[in-house]
Every structure is written in structure tokens, then in C-alpha cells.
Scaffold this active site. Structure first.
Site, short mmCIF file in Angstrom:
data_model
loop_
_atom_site.label_atom_id
_atom_site.label_comp_id
_atom_site.label_asym_id
_atom_site.label_seq_id
_atom_site.Cartn_x
_atom_site.Cartn_y
_atom_site.Cartn_z
N HIS A 153 2.90 -4.44 -0.85
CA HIS A 153 3.44 -4.75 0.49
C HIS A 153 4.56 -5.79 0.37
O HIS A 153 5.60 -5.69 1.01
CB HIS A 153 2.34 -5.36 1.37
CG HIS A 153 1.40 -4.37 1.99
ND1 HIS A 153 1.83 -3.34 2.80
CD2 HIS A 153 0.04 -4.27 1.95
CE1 HIS A 153 0.76 -2.64 3.22
NE2 HIS A 153 -0.33 -3.18 2.72
N HIS A 183 -2.27 -4.26 -4.49
CA HIS A 183 -2.04 -3.70 -3.16
C HIS A 183 -1.14 -4.63 -2.32
O HIS A 183 -0.11 -4.20 -1.80
CB HIS A 183 -3.39 -3.48 -2.46
CG HIS A 183 -3.28 -2.91 -1.08
ND1 HIS A 183 -3.53 -1.58 -0.82
CD2 HIS A 183 -2.94 -3.46 0.10
CE1 HIS A 183 -3.34 -1.36 0.47
NE2 HIS A 183 -2.98 -2.48 1.05
N GLU A 184 -1.55 -5.87 -2.23
CA GLU A 184 -0.78 -6.81 -1.39
C GLU A 184 0.60 -7.08 -2.00
O GLU A 184 1.58 -7.22 -1.28
CB GLU A 184 -1.56 -8.11 -1.16
CG GLU A 184 -2.92 -7.93 -0.48
CD GLU A 184 -2.88 -7.16 0.84
OE1 GLU A 184 -1.84 -7.19 1.53
OE2 GLU A 184 -3.90 -6.51 1.18
N GLU A 221 2.31 0.82 4.06
CA GLU A 221 1.09 1.10 3.31
C GLU A 221 1.37 2.00 2.10
O GLU A 221 0.68 1.91 1.09
CB GLU A 221 0.07 1.75 4.25
CG GLU A 221 -1.36 1.69 3.79
CD GLU A 221 -1.90 0.27 3.63
OE1 GLU A 221 -1.35 -0.68 4.22
OE2 GLU A 221 -2.88 0.12 2.89
ZN ZN Z 1 -2.30 -2.57 3.03
#
Ligand code: ZN
Length: 511
Positions: A278, A274-275, A305
Site C-alpha cells: 500500500h 501487505h502494508e 488493495e
Molecule cells: Zn490492505
């Protein structure tokens, strides 16, 4: 980036860019201080850190509201030659937006919010650890009071409400009513789907979740996967924090954090993916070329996101990904993983389990967590809900929406960092991002028909190139809605997300 955006076509634009670069340098210093506070600062450093952050925020705000920016901006806007360049016209449009917003806020309020947010963060950490809502309550009340003050300074758009200018900070142009219009039908579609899954006769094998894997190996594996999908460690770091986050500190410096525990190895990997998602966006923005200008910045938090959720869910919870990743994981973790099959791990990472914690939620129930937060923060901003009544309302909603009894506020309304840090109006962007990710994914599958084979070989370059070319390279050239139309031909909707869930989960659950 196309070359039309690169020339420096006028003295006014040059000077404007130079002023904004200085402001961006201050933003970067502030972000570095925040990153440090979240990762390595000792607790007693908190009060002086708040002073540091308040001072830098003041300097930053003074720069951003410099009347000279207004003069230069007006000169650029009346330069027809300059504005005929589409990229520069977009840049000026966004600089105008930022300038108008910044000049509506008094510097004292900006400093007060910065100081309070830094202080409240330290109180929240302690309150969360002790599950002590009473300790945090006065700070939360203050944060909502300051947010309302800020919203009043920005002004309520016609037909809108006090929540709108707060949301607009994270999702430019969005309104609470629009969010309601997206969330309502999504909730109505999710509810019967969730009920069907929970009633499914087939149970998911619990053995992968019961594994305990050494932390050191988990860290190495996370790093390996992040690097493999394209995270550039020469321009970034991976550290640990209570609440995983990404900070694009500066050109050439993007930091991500994850969190690890022995018995939740796949959650930790999901959080790293997830990170890293980003971070790939941050590393793909043309910061070297346009530092300080909107063309080098993220469109908004919804699109940000979408990048993280896509790597976490569309990639990291897919069968092709695991058919590559499981053999790799076996190299890292050895005999503990030997008996595990791709089918087992694939079903396990997709298990639907209503739970208490948003960041640990499965893809189906995740958005219900977000909707709860949107509803309660909106009610608190409007003054319809008192902060003191938050725990009771929260727990009631968890019971109704997710069938969960909240045992303590640590697992309830104290779990998220956002309100402590002053991020009020932020939560809806998580669901917007989830929806954008699913909608973009359908377009990507058409553009790269053999995408599954790429993923199954652990080759992520074609996907990353598509994202770079179509999203990352353009900074804030288009607003989120326009980007969505350009890439998918349709406005944002929940159809692709429901299709994504159905196609994946129906076979897993045999429904
Ligand atoms: Zn996030």
C-alpha cells in the site's frame, strides 16, 4: 508523470488547485489525528479526540463544498483549451465527482459520522478485547443508521440500491449488483478447488509454523524487507497496531503499521509486505506535483488493495522470493532457522487452512471471508438483517462457508475494525484488489520475462518501476476498470486468480 499534466494553464485552474490544496491539508491533519488514535493515543484520550476529528472534518467539508469551487470548476470545464489536455480533463472529471458528492452531504452529518466513528473505535477496541458484542451493538446500530442516512443523501442510482453509494465511496462507479456478478462465479470456482485441496493426500510440514522467533528480530527483519522492496523510510515509518494499516498522511509522509507475535513470524512478515505494498503506491503517487488534486490520489480501494495483495501474495508467497529471503532470514534469526529449507517455508506460507480470522486467512479461503462480510453488510444497509442478529448469522455462515465453529464474537463478527470506523461498503474492495493483483501480475510477467530471477536475487526495482510507471504515476487519471483494460486488455475476471492459485498449489499439494 508526463509533462502535459504539469503546466498551470489557467487562472481558474490555479485558484481551484489552491482551494483543493487547503482542503487536502485539512484531510492530512485529520489523518494524522486518526493515525495517532490507532497507534499511540491512550484510551482516555478518546472522547476529546472525537471532538478534534469532528471539528477538522467540519472545516474540511466546508472547504470541499465552497461554492467558489463550483464556479471555478464550471469555468475550467468550459475552457476548451484546458480540457484538450487529457490529464487535466481527467482531473476535472474527478474534481466534479468529488464536489457533487460532497455537496450532497450536510456538514452536521459529516461531523456526526466523524465523531461517532472516532468514539465507536474506542468502544470496539474494548468490546473486541472482552468479546462483548452487547457493548458494541448500539454503536454498530448507530453506524449503520448513519451510513443509510449518508447513502440517502447521495441518492440511489437508477436500478441500484442503498448500498451502492456507500460502495461508490471506496470503489468509484461500482455497484452491489456488479460485485455480486464477480463474487458469484468466483465462489462457484473456488468451492471445488478448495474441496480438492482439503482432500489432498499430501500434508504440509507443520515445523515452520511451530517456530517461535524473538519479536525484536522480527521487527528488524520486517524493516529490512520493507526497505529492500522499495519503502522509503525517509518518507515513512513502520509502527505497530492491533489492526495493521497504511496511512498516506501527506507528501513525504506515509505511515505503515504491522503486528508481531512470537509464534506467527511469517504472518507478521506477510502483514508488513501487505502494508508496504500500500505504502509503495502512496509513495509513488505524484503528490509533490499535484497535492490536493485527483492526479495525486489513489484510484480507489480496489486498486490500492491490488498493490498490497501483490506484494503479499504474488511476491511474498512465491518460491523465488523465499529463495532470496530465507538465507537473509537466517542471518537475522540465527540457528533457529538453520534446518529450514526453501521448500519447507514455501509450502508453509502457502498452506490452505480454513480459519476464523480474515487477516490470517490463506489466499484460497480469504475471499470467502470477504464475501461473507459483503453479504451481511449489504443486508444490514438494506434493512434485511438486524444488527442484533449479526452474531448468529455470522456464525452460521462461518459454519457453512468455511466449516468453522466460532467460539466467541472476538473471533467472529467483532474481529474487524471497519464498521466501527464507519467504513461500510469497503469490504468488497479486498477481493477486487486480489483479482486485480492476479490479472496485473500476468501482464507484468510478460513485460518482465525474467521476473523470477530478479525476485530470487532480492531485486525488486524492475517490478516497482513497472508499477510506478503504469499505475502509481497516474493518480486518478483512469478509473479502475479502464486501467485494467489498458494494462491487461480485458475487464476484471477471476481467471488469473484461479490460475495463480492452481499453478502454485497443485504441485505443493500433489494434486
Ligand atoms: Zn490492505
Amino acid at each position: 508523470m508526463t509533462t502535459e499534466a504539469s503546466p498551470r494553464p489557467s487562472a481558474a485552474y490555479d485558484e481551484l488547485a489552491s482551494l483543493l490544496r487547503t482542503a487536502a491539508t485539512l484531510t492530512s491533519i485529520r489523518a494524522t489525528l486518526s493515525w495517532d488514535q490507532e497507534t499511540v493515543m491512550p484510551p482516555r484520550g478518546g472522547s476529546f479526540r472525537a471532538e478534534e476529528i469532528a471539528l477538522v472534518s467540519t472545516l474540511e467539508h466546508e472547504r470541499l463544498t465552497d461554492p467558489r469551487i463550483g464556479e471555478l470548476l464550471a469555468a475550467c470545464e468550459s475552457d476548451r483549451g484546458l480540457c484538450s489536455n487529457e490529464a487535466i480533463a481527467a482531473d476535472l472529471r474527478e474534481i466534479r465527482r468529488d464536489f457533487e458528492r460532497a455537496t450532497k452531504l450536510p456538514t452536521e452529518l459529516v461531523a456526526e459520522i466523524a465523531r461517532t466513528s472516532s468514539e465507536a473505535l474506542e468502544v470496539w477496541k474494548e468490546a473486541r478485547q472482552r468479546s462483548d458484542f452487547a457493548l458494541f451493538r448500539p454503536w454498530l446500530e448507530k453506524q449503520f443508521r448513519l451510513a443509510a442516512d449518508k447513502a440517502r443523501c447521495y441518492g440511489i442510482p437508477e436500478g441500484g440500491e442503498l448500498y451502492d453509494p456507500l460502495l461508490d465511496e471506496y470503489e468509484p462507479g461500482a455497484s452491489a449488483r456488479e460485485i455480486e456478478g464477480i463474487f458469484g462465479p468466483l465462489r462457484a470456482a473456488l468451492a471445488p478447488f478448495l474441496a480438492e485441496i482439503l482432500a489432498a493426500p499430501r500434508a504440509i510440514d507443520p515445523s515452520p509454523r511451530a517456530l517461535r522467533l524473538p519479536l525484536a528480530r522480527q521487527r528488524e527483519f520486517s524493516r529490512f524487507v520493507a526497505e529492500r522492496i522499495g519503502f522509503d523510510f525517509r518518507a515513512g515509518r513502520l509502527d505497530e497496531s492491533t489492526h495493521p494499516f497504511t496511512e498516506g498522511l501527506a507528501p513525504g509522509d506515509t505511515r505503515i503499521t504491522s503486528r508481531f507475535s512470537e509464534d506467527h513470524a511469517t504472518d507478521a512478515l506477510g502483514s508488513t509486505l501487505h502494508e508496504a505494498g500500500h505504502a509503495l503506491y502512496e509513495q509513488g503517487l505524484p503528490k509533490d506535483l499535484h497535492h490536493g488534486l485527483p492526479l495525486s490520489q489513489a484510484i480507489g480501494l480496489g486498486i490500492h488493495e491490488s498493490q498490497s495483495r501483490m506484494w503479499e501474495n504474488q511476491v511474498g508467497r512465491s518460491r523465488p522470493f523465499w529463495s532470496w529471503a530465507l538465507p537473509e532470514a537466517k542471518r537475522f534469526f540465527g540457528p533457529a532457522l538453520e534446518p529450514l529449507s526453501v521448500d519447507q517455508i514455501y509450502a508453509s506460507v502457502n498452506q490452505v487452512r480454513p480459519s476464523l480470522i480474515r487477516v490470517e486467512a490463506d489466499e484460497t479461503t480469504y475471499n470467502l471471508h470477504v464475501m461473507l462480510r459483503f453479504d451481511v453488510e449489504r443486508a444490514m444497509v438494506r434493512g434485511d438483517l438486524r444488527v442484533a442478529d449479526l452474531p448468529a448469522v455470522w456464525n452460521e455462515r462461518m459454519r457453512g462457508d468455511l466449516g468453522q465453529e466460532v467460539p466467541d464474537d472476538r473471533s467472529g463478527c467483532l474481529q474487524d475494525i471497519h464498521w466501527a470506523g464507519g467504513a461500510i461498503g469497503y469490504f468488497p474492495t479486498y477481493t477486487l484488489g486480489t483479482l486485480y493483483a492476479a490479472q496485473f501480475w500476468e501482464a507484468i510477467r510478460q513485460a518482465i520475462p525474467d521476473l523470477d530471477e530478479h525476485l530470487a536475487r532480492g531485486e525488486f526495482g524492475a517490478l516497482l518501476s513497472w508499477l510506478r510507471e503504469n499505475i502509481h504515476a497516474h493518480g486518478r487519471r483512469w478509473r479502475a476498470g479502464e486501467l485494467c483494460l489498458r494494462l491487461t486488455g480485458r475487464p476484471l475476471g477471476h481467471g488469473p486468480m484461479l490460475r495463480h492459485l492452481g499453478t502454485k498449489l497443485r504441485p505443493i499439494y500433489g494434486i
